[in-house]
Motif scaffolding. Structure first.
Motif, PDB file in Angstrom:
ATOM      1  N   UNK A 228       3.639  -8.741   8.367  1.00 55.86           N
ATOM      2  CA  UNK A 228       3.006  -8.410   7.095  1.00 55.86           C
ATOM      3  C   UNK A 228       3.754  -7.312   6.351  1.00 55.86           C
ATOM      4  N   UNK A 229       4.323  -6.356   7.094  1.00 56.17           N
ATOM      5  CA  UNK A 229       5.123  -5.317   6.447  1.00 56.17           C
ATOM      6  C   UNK A 229       6.349  -5.932   5.767  1.00 56.17           C
ATOM      7  N   UNK A 230       6.960  -6.915   6.397  1.00 55.63           N
ATOM      8  CA  UNK A 230       8.102  -7.602   5.800  1.00 55.63           C
ATOM      9  C   UNK A 230       7.672  -8.404   4.569  1.00 55.63           C
ATOM     10  N   UNK A 231       6.545  -9.101   4.693  1.00 63.53           N
ATOM     11  CA  UNK A 231       6.033  -9.878   3.561  1.00 63.53           C
ATOM     12  C   UNK A 231       5.691  -8.967   2.395  1.00 63.53           C
TER      13      UNK A 231
ATOM     14  N   UNK B  61      13.270 -14.701   0.204  1.00 69.36           N
ATOM     15  CA  UNK B  61      12.120 -14.979  -0.666  1.00 69.36           C
ATOM     16  C   UNK B  61      12.342 -14.546  -2.118  1.00 69.36           C
ATOM     17  N   UNK B  62      12.755 -13.293  -2.410  1.00 68.29           N
ATOM     18  CA  UNK B  62      12.932 -12.927  -3.830  1.00 68.29           C
ATOM     19  C   UNK B  62      13.976 -13.781  -4.552  1.00 68.29           C
ATOM     20  N   UNK B  63      15.057 -14.125  -3.857  1.00 70.12           N
ATOM     21  CA  UNK B  63      16.080 -14.974  -4.465  1.00 70.12           C
ATOM     22  C   UNK B  63      15.543 -16.369  -4.745  1.00 70.12           C
TER      23      UNK B  63
ATOM     24  N   UNK C 119      -2.296  -8.988  -5.292  1.00 72.64           N
ATOM     25  CA  UNK C 119      -1.532  -9.160  -4.067  1.00 72.64           C
ATOM     26  C   UNK C 119      -1.904  -8.081  -3.049  1.00 72.64           C
ATOM     27  N   UNK C 120      -1.995  -6.842  -3.526  1.00 69.24           N
ATOM     28  CA  UNK C 120      -2.298  -5.727  -2.632  1.00 69.24           C
ATOM     29  C   UNK C 120      -3.657  -5.910  -1.964  1.00 69.24           C
ATOM     30  N   UNK C 121      -4.655  -6.385  -2.718  1.00 65.61           N
ATOM     31  CA  UNK C 121      -5.982  -6.590  -2.155  1.00 65.61           C
ATOM     32  C   UNK C 121      -5.975  -7.705  -1.112  1.00 65.61           C
ATOM     33  N   UNK C 122      -5.313  -8.799  -1.436  1.00 61.69           N
ATOM     34  CA  UNK C 122      -5.236  -9.919  -0.484  1.00 61.69           C
ATOM     35  C   UNK C 122      -4.460  -9.509   0.771  1.00 61.69           C
ATOM     36  N   UNK C 123      -3.402  -8.748   0.570  1.00 56.24           N
ATOM     37  CA  UNK C 123      -2.612  -8.266   1.700  1.00 56.24           C
ATOM     38  C   UNK C 123      -3.459  -7.372   2.606  1.00 56.24           C
ATOM     39  N   UNK C 124      -4.264  -6.502   2.009  1.00 62.03           N
ATOM     40  CA  UNK C 124      -5.141  -5.620   2.791  1.00 62.03           C
ATOM     41  C   UNK C 124      -6.155  -6.425   3.599  1.00 62.03           C
ATOM     42  N   UNK C 125      -6.681  -7.496   2.996  1.00 68.34           N
ATOM     43  CA  UNK C 125      -7.643  -8.349   3.697  1.00 68.34           C
ATOM     44  C   UNK C 125      -7.001  -9.016   4.915  1.00 68.34           C
ATOM     45  N   UNK C 126      -5.811  -9.567   4.705  1.00 69.86           N
ATOM     46  CA  UNK C 126      -5.118 -10.248   5.804  1.00 69.86           C
ATOM     47  C   UNK C 126      -4.733  -9.243   6.885  1.00 69.86           C
ATOM     48  N   UNK C 127      -4.297  -8.064   6.470  1.00 72.05           N
ATOM     49  CA  UNK C 127      -3.897  -7.028   7.430  1.00 72.05           C
ATOM     50  C   UNK C 127      -5.098  -6.599   8.282  1.00 72.05           C
ATOM     51  N   UNK C 128      -6.256  -6.468   7.668  1.00 77.17           N
ATOM     52  CA  UNK C 128      -7.459  -6.059   8.386  1.00 77.17           C
ATOM     53  C   UNK C 128      -7.872  -7.099   9.422  1.00 77.17           C
ATOM     54  N   UNK C 129      -7.728  -8.380   9.073  1.00 76.07           N
ATOM     55  CA  UNK C 129      -8.185  -9.450   9.957  1.00 76.07           C
ATOM     56  C   UNK C 129      -7.119  -9.908  10.950  1.00 76.07           C
ATOM     57  N   UNK C 130      -5.878  -9.463  10.756  1.00 75.06           N
ATOM     58  CA  UNK C 130      -4.789  -9.908  11.627  1.00 75.06           C
ATOM     59  C   UNK C 130      -3.902  -8.725  12.024  1.00 75.06           C
ATOM     60  N   UNK C 131      -4.465  -7.729  12.699  1.00 71.73           N
ATOM     61  CA  UNK C 131      -3.676  -6.534  13.036  1.00 71.73           C
ATOM     62  C   UNK C 131      -2.479  -6.839  13.921  1.00 71.73           C
TER      63      UNK C 131
ATOM     64  N   UNK D 264       7.108  -9.272  -1.396  1.00 77.51           N
ATOM     65  CA  UNK D 264       6.254  -9.396  -2.580  1.00 77.51           C
ATOM     66  C   UNK D 264       6.638  -8.346  -3.620  1.00 77.51           C
ATOM     67  N   UNK D 265       6.844  -7.118  -3.153  1.00 81.81           N
ATOM     68  CA  UNK D 265       7.211  -6.047  -4.078  1.00 81.81           C
ATOM     69  C   UNK D 265       8.594  -6.299  -4.690  1.00 81.81           C
TER      70      UNK D 265
END
Length: 289
Positions: A32-35, A135-137, A14-26, A39-40
Protein backbone atom coordinates in the motif's frame (compact mmCIF):
# COMPACT_ATOMS: atom_id res chain seq x y z
CA UNK A 1 -5.72 17.55 -2.25
CA UNK A 2 -3.77 16.02 0.66
CA UNK A 3 -0.11 15.23 1.19
CA UNK A 4 0.97 11.62 0.77
CA UNK A 5 3.60 9.97 2.93
CA UNK A 6 6.15 10.60 0.18
CA UNK A 7 5.57 14.36 0.41
CA UNK A 8 3.57 14.65 -2.81
CA UNK A 9 -0.06 15.64 -3.32
CA UNK A 10 -2.77 13.01 -3.19
CA UNK A 11 -6.39 13.42 -4.20
CA UNK A 12 -8.70 13.56 -1.15
CA UNK A 13 -10.96 10.75 -2.42
CA UNK A 14 -7.93 8.56 -3.09
CA UNK A 15 -6.55 9.32 0.36
CA UNK A 16 -9.82 8.31 2.05
CA UNK A 17 -10.10 5.06 0.09
CA UNK A 18 -6.44 4.31 0.77
CA UNK A 19 -6.99 4.84 4.51
CA UNK A 20 -9.96 2.45 4.44
CA UNK A 21 -7.99 -0.27 2.68
CA UNK A 22 -4.99 0.27 4.97
CA UNK A 23 -7.19 -0.08 8.07
CA UNK A 24 -8.75 -3.33 6.85
CA UNK A 25 -5.56 -4.84 5.40
CA UNK A 26 -2.66 -4.03 7.75
CA UNK A 27 -0.71 -7.02 6.43
CA UNK A 28 -0.44 -5.25 3.04
CA UNK A 29 1.21 -2.08 4.36
CA UNK A 30 4.38 -2.30 2.26
CA UNK A 31 2.40 -2.80 -0.94
CA UNK A 32 0.00 0.00 0.00
CA UNK A 33 2.90 2.37 0.66
CA UNK A 34 4.13 1.70 -2.88
CA UNK A 35 0.64 2.16 -4.33
CA UNK A 36 0.25 5.42 -2.41
CA UNK A 37 3.49 6.69 -3.94
CA UNK A 38 2.28 5.72 -7.42
CA UNK A 39 -1.07 7.48 -6.93
CA UNK A 40 0.69 10.66 -5.84
CA UNK A 41 3.24 10.48 -8.66
CA UNK A 42 0.45 10.01 -11.22
CA UNK A 43 -0.86 13.46 -10.32
CA UNK A 44 2.16 14.88 -12.18
CA UNK A 45 0.52 14.69 -15.58
CA UNK A 46 2.90 17.22 -17.15
CA UNK A 47 5.85 14.88 -16.64
CA UNK A 48 4.32 11.55 -17.59
CA UNK A 49 1.88 12.53 -20.36
CA UNK A 50 4.75 14.11 -22.28
CA UNK A 51 6.37 10.69 -22.72
CA UNK A 52 3.70 9.30 -25.00
CA UNK A 53 3.82 9.51 -28.82
CA UNK A 54 1.02 8.64 -31.21
CA UNK A 55 0.36 4.91 -31.66
CA UNK A 56 2.54 3.21 -34.26
CA UNK A 57 0.91 2.73 -37.67
CA UNK A 58 0.53 -0.73 -39.18
CA UNK A 59 0.60 -2.62 -35.91
CA UNK A 60 -0.46 -6.28 -36.07
CA UNK A 61 -4.24 -6.61 -35.72
CA UNK A 62 -4.08 -8.06 -32.19
CA UNK A 63 -1.30 -5.79 -30.93
CA UNK A 64 -1.93 -3.29 -28.09
CA UNK A 65 -1.60 0.42 -28.81
CA UNK A 66 1.86 0.65 -27.23
CA UNK A 67 3.37 -2.11 -29.35
CA UNK A 68 6.35 -0.69 -31.23
CA UNK A 69 6.27 2.66 -29.42
CA UNK A 70 9.18 4.66 -28.05
CA UNK A 71 8.42 6.46 -24.79
CA UNK A 72 10.57 9.48 -23.99
CA UNK A 73 10.80 9.81 -20.20
CA UNK A 74 12.38 12.59 -18.14
CA UNK A 75 15.33 10.71 -16.61
CA UNK A 76 15.62 12.79 -13.43
CA UNK A 77 11.94 12.43 -12.57
CA UNK A 78 11.99 8.69 -13.28
CA UNK A 79 15.15 8.18 -11.22
CA UNK A 80 13.72 10.08 -8.26
CA UNK A 81 10.50 8.07 -8.34
CA UNK A 82 12.25 4.70 -8.66
CA UNK A 83 14.58 5.59 -5.77
CA UNK A 84 11.57 6.52 -3.60
CA UNK A 85 9.90 3.19 -4.36
CA UNK A 86 13.08 1.21 -3.74
CA UNK A 87 13.49 2.81 -0.32
CA UNK A 88 9.85 2.14 0.59
CA UNK A 89 10.37 -1.51 -0.37
CA UNK A 90 13.50 -1.79 1.77
CA UNK A 91 15.99 -1.76 -1.11
CA UNK A 92 17.89 1.21 0.28
CA UNK A 93 21.29 -0.11 -0.73
CA UNK A 94 20.23 -0.62 -4.34
CA UNK A 95 18.18 2.57 -4.73
CA UNK A 96 20.96 4.71 -6.22
CA UNK A 97 22.36 1.92 -8.41
CA UNK A 98 19.23 1.19 -10.39
CA UNK A 99 18.90 2.48 -13.95
CA UNK A 100 15.37 3.88 -13.80
CA UNK A 101 14.76 3.86 -17.56
CA UNK A 102 16.02 0.30 -17.91
CA UNK A 103 13.75 -0.79 -15.08
CA UNK A 104 10.76 1.07 -16.53
CA UNK A 105 11.27 -0.52 -19.93
CA UNK A 106 11.44 -4.00 -18.42
CA UNK A 107 8.35 -3.25 -16.31
CA UNK A 108 6.24 -1.97 -19.21
CA UNK A 109 7.28 -5.02 -21.23
CA UNK A 110 6.59 -7.28 -18.22
CA UNK A 111 10.05 -8.74 -18.75
CA UNK A 112 10.70 -10.46 -15.42
CA UNK A 113 13.98 -11.97 -16.61
CA UNK A 114 15.37 -8.50 -17.29
CA UNK A 115 14.09 -7.18 -13.93
CA UNK A 116 15.79 -10.09 -12.16
CA UNK A 117 19.04 -9.29 -13.97
CA UNK A 118 18.86 -5.71 -12.66
CA UNK A 119 18.26 -6.82 -9.08
CA UNK A 120 20.79 -6.26 -6.34
CA UNK A 121 19.53 -8.51 -3.61
CA UNK A 122 16.02 -10.00 -3.68
CA UNK A 123 14.68 -10.04 -7.28
CA UNK A 124 11.12 -10.68 -6.07
CA UNK A 125 11.07 -7.33 -4.28
CA UNK A 126 12.41 -5.54 -7.34
CA UNK A 127 9.65 -7.12 -9.44
CA UNK A 128 7.10 -5.51 -7.12
CA UNK A 129 8.90 -2.15 -7.31
CA UNK A 130 9.03 -2.37 -11.11
CA UNK A 131 5.33 -3.19 -11.34
CA UNK A 132 4.43 -0.08 -9.37
CA UNK A 133 7.07 2.10 -11.06
CA UNK A 134 5.36 1.62 -14.41
CA UNK A 135 1.98 2.93 -13.19
CA UNK A 136 2.47 6.72 -13.67
CA UNK A 137 3.96 6.18 -17.14
CA UNK A 138 1.18 3.83 -18.22
CA UNK A 139 -1.43 6.19 -16.78
CA UNK A 140 0.11 8.91 -18.94
CA UNK A 141 -0.33 6.58 -21.90
CA UNK A 142 -3.97 5.97 -20.98
CA UNK A 143 -4.71 9.69 -20.69
CA UNK A 144 -2.92 10.53 -23.94
CA UNK A 145 -3.90 7.75 -26.37
CA UNK A 146 -6.46 5.72 -24.42
CA UNK A 147 -9.29 7.19 -26.47
CA UNK A 148 -7.98 5.20 -29.44
CA UNK A 149 -8.78 1.88 -27.75
CA UNK A 150 -11.41 0.06 -29.84
CA UNK A 151 -14.86 0.79 -28.42
CA UNK A 152 -18.19 -1.01 -28.31
CA UNK A 153 -16.84 -4.51 -27.70
CA UNK A 154 -14.54 -4.34 -30.74
CA UNK A 155 -11.54 -5.61 -28.73
CA UNK A 156 -12.03 -9.30 -28.03
CA UNK A 157 -8.64 -10.19 -26.62
CA UNK A 158 -8.32 -10.99 -22.94
CA UNK A 159 -5.26 -8.76 -22.52
CA UNK A 160 -5.26 -4.98 -22.23
CA UNK A 161 -5.68 -3.16 -25.58
CA UNK A 162 -3.22 -0.49 -24.43
CA UNK A 163 -0.37 -2.24 -22.61
CA UNK A 164 -0.94 -5.98 -23.12
CA UNK A 165 -1.36 -6.96 -19.44
CA UNK A 166 -3.88 -9.50 -18.24
CA UNK A 167 -6.90 -7.97 -16.47
CA UNK A 168 -6.78 -7.35 -12.73
CA UNK A 169 -10.53 -7.19 -12.27
CA UNK A 170 -13.82 -7.84 -14.05
CA UNK A 171 -16.59 -5.28 -13.51
CA UNK A 172 -20.29 -5.92 -14.00
CA UNK A 173 -21.57 -2.41 -14.60
CA UNK A 174 -24.96 -0.88 -13.99
CA UNK A 175 -28.36 -2.51 -14.20
CA UNK A 176 -27.44 -4.30 -17.42
CA UNK A 177 -24.44 -5.92 -15.74
CA UNK A 178 -22.27 -5.61 -18.81
CA UNK A 179 -18.91 -7.27 -18.25
CA UNK A 180 -15.81 -5.10 -18.48
CA UNK A 181 -12.24 -6.19 -17.88
CA UNK A 182 -9.94 -3.66 -16.20
CA UNK A 183 -6.18 -3.35 -16.38
CA UNK A 184 -4.52 -2.70 -13.03
CA UNK A 185 -1.48 -1.07 -14.67
CA UNK A 186 -2.93 1.60 -16.96
CA UNK A 187 -6.56 1.50 -15.79
CA UNK A 188 -8.03 0.93 -19.25
CA UNK A 189 -11.27 -1.06 -19.50
CA UNK A 190 -12.72 -3.09 -22.36
CA UNK A 191 -16.10 -4.79 -22.73
CA UNK A 192 -16.19 -8.56 -23.23
CA UNK A 193 -18.92 -11.24 -23.38
CA UNK A 194 -20.11 -12.81 -20.14
CA UNK A 195 -19.09 -16.40 -20.88
CA UNK A 196 -15.53 -16.11 -22.12
CA UNK A 197 -12.28 -16.79 -20.28
CA UNK A 198 -9.89 -13.85 -20.79
CA UNK A 199 -6.86 -16.14 -20.70
CA UNK A 200 -7.70 -19.06 -23.03
CA UNK A 201 -10.96 -17.82 -24.68
CA UNK A 202 -12.95 -20.80 -23.39
CA UNK A 203 -16.70 -20.22 -23.89
CA UNK A 204 -18.27 -23.46 -22.69
CA UNK A 205 -20.35 -22.91 -19.56
CA UNK A 206 -19.38 -26.42 -18.43
CA UNK A 207 -15.79 -25.26 -17.96
CA UNK A 208 -16.48 -21.79 -16.57
CA UNK A 209 -17.65 -21.00 -13.08
CA UNK A 210 -17.01 -18.90 -10.02
CA UNK A 211 -15.99 -19.08 -6.39
CA UNK A 212 -18.02 -17.15 -3.83
CA UNK A 213 -16.72 -16.10 -0.41
CA UNK A 214 -17.93 -18.09 2.60
CA UNK A 215 -18.22 -15.09 4.93
CA UNK A 216 -21.54 -13.82 3.60
CA UNK A 217 -19.99 -11.46 1.05
CA UNK A 218 -22.35 -11.68 -1.94
CA UNK A 219 -21.05 -9.00 -4.28
CA UNK A 220 -17.46 -9.99 -5.01
CA UNK A 221 -16.48 -13.36 -6.44
CA UNK A 222 -13.79 -15.10 -8.45
CA UNK A 223 -14.39 -16.17 -12.05
CA UNK A 224 -12.57 -19.43 -12.79
CA UNK A 225 -11.82 -21.49 -15.88
CA UNK A 226 -11.28 -25.25 -15.59
CA UNK A 227 -9.71 -25.41 -19.05
CA UNK A 228 -6.64 -23.24 -18.30
CA UNK A 229 -7.09 -23.04 -14.48
CA UNK A 230 -7.00 -19.24 -14.68
CA UNK A 231 -8.98 -16.87 -12.50
CA UNK A 232 -9.96 -13.22 -12.31
CA UNK A 233 -11.68 -11.39 -9.47
CA UNK A 234 -15.05 -9.80 -10.25
CA UNK A 235 -17.45 -7.34 -8.66
CA UNK A 236 -20.60 -5.40 -9.57
CA UNK A 237 -20.27 -1.64 -9.93
CA UNK A 238 -22.80 1.11 -10.46
CA UNK A 239 -20.47 2.75 -12.96
CA UNK A 240 -16.84 2.52 -14.06
CA UNK A 241 -14.39 2.38 -11.17
CA UNK A 242 -11.73 5.11 -11.21
CA UNK A 243 -8.41 3.71 -12.40
CA UNK A 244 -6.95 3.88 -8.90
CA UNK A 245 -10.01 2.09 -7.53
CA UNK A 246 -8.96 -0.98 -9.52
CA UNK A 247 -5.57 -0.97 -7.77
CA UNK A 248 -7.04 -0.52 -4.31
CA UNK A 249 -9.84 -3.04 -4.79
CA UNK A 250 -7.20 -5.55 -5.86
CA UNK A 251 -5.46 -5.08 -2.49
CA UNK A 252 -8.74 -5.16 -0.59
CA UNK A 253 -9.68 -8.56 -2.05
CA UNK A 254 -6.52 -10.56 -1.37
CA UNK A 255 -8.67 -13.15 0.41
CA UNK A 256 -10.22 -14.00 -2.97
CA UNK A 257 -6.76 -14.58 -4.44
CA UNK A 258 -5.94 -16.92 -1.58
CA UNK A 259 -9.19 -18.85 -2.09
CA UNK A 260 -8.49 -19.28 -5.79
CA UNK A 261 -4.88 -20.36 -5.27
CA UNK A 262 -5.90 -22.84 -2.58
CA UNK A 263 -8.20 -24.50 -5.12
CA UNK A 264 -5.56 -24.82 -7.82
CA UNK A 265 -6.34 -21.75 -9.91
CA UNK A 266 -3.65 -19.23 -10.83
CA UNK A 267 -2.76 -16.17 -12.85
CA UNK A 268 -0.87 -16.82 -16.11
CA UNK A 269 2.90 -16.65 -15.71
CA UNK A 270 3.46 -15.07 -19.11
CA UNK A 271 2.14 -11.64 -20.19
CA UNK A 272 -0.96 -11.46 -22.31
CA UNK A 273 1.08 -9.99 -25.18
CA UNK A 274 4.84 -9.77 -25.78
CA UNK A 275 4.94 -5.99 -25.96
CA UNK A 276 7.78 -4.39 -27.87
CA UNK A 277 8.34 -0.92 -26.47
CA UNK A 278 11.41 1.19 -25.75
CA UNK A 279 11.79 3.66 -22.88
CA UNK A 280 14.42 6.31 -23.61
CA UNK A 281 15.58 9.58 -22.09
CA UNK A 282 13.60 12.55 -23.32
CA UNK A 283 15.79 14.47 -25.74
CA UNK A 284 15.02 18.06 -24.75
CA UNK A 285 12.26 20.31 -23.44
CA UNK A 286 11.66 21.67 -26.93
CA UNK A 287 11.02 18.14 -28.17
CA UNK A 288 8.07 17.49 -25.88
CA UNK A 289 6.47 20.89 -25.34
Amino acid sequence: MLWSRTGRLLDAEQAQRLADVRRNNPESETWLALVEAALAESQDTATWDAAVPAPVDRRPARAPLLHGAELGVHRRSASRFVRDLARLAGLDGAAHRLDALDLLQAAVRQDDARIDALAIGDPATLRVVAQVAAVPLLRGCARTIGNEVPAGGAWWEGYCPLCGAWPTLAEFRGLERKRWLRCGRCGIGWEVPWLRCPFCAETSHENLGYLAPEDGETTRKVEVCDTCKGYVKAEPTVSELPWWGVLLDDVATVALDVAALDRGYHRPERPGFALEVNVVARRSRSWWH
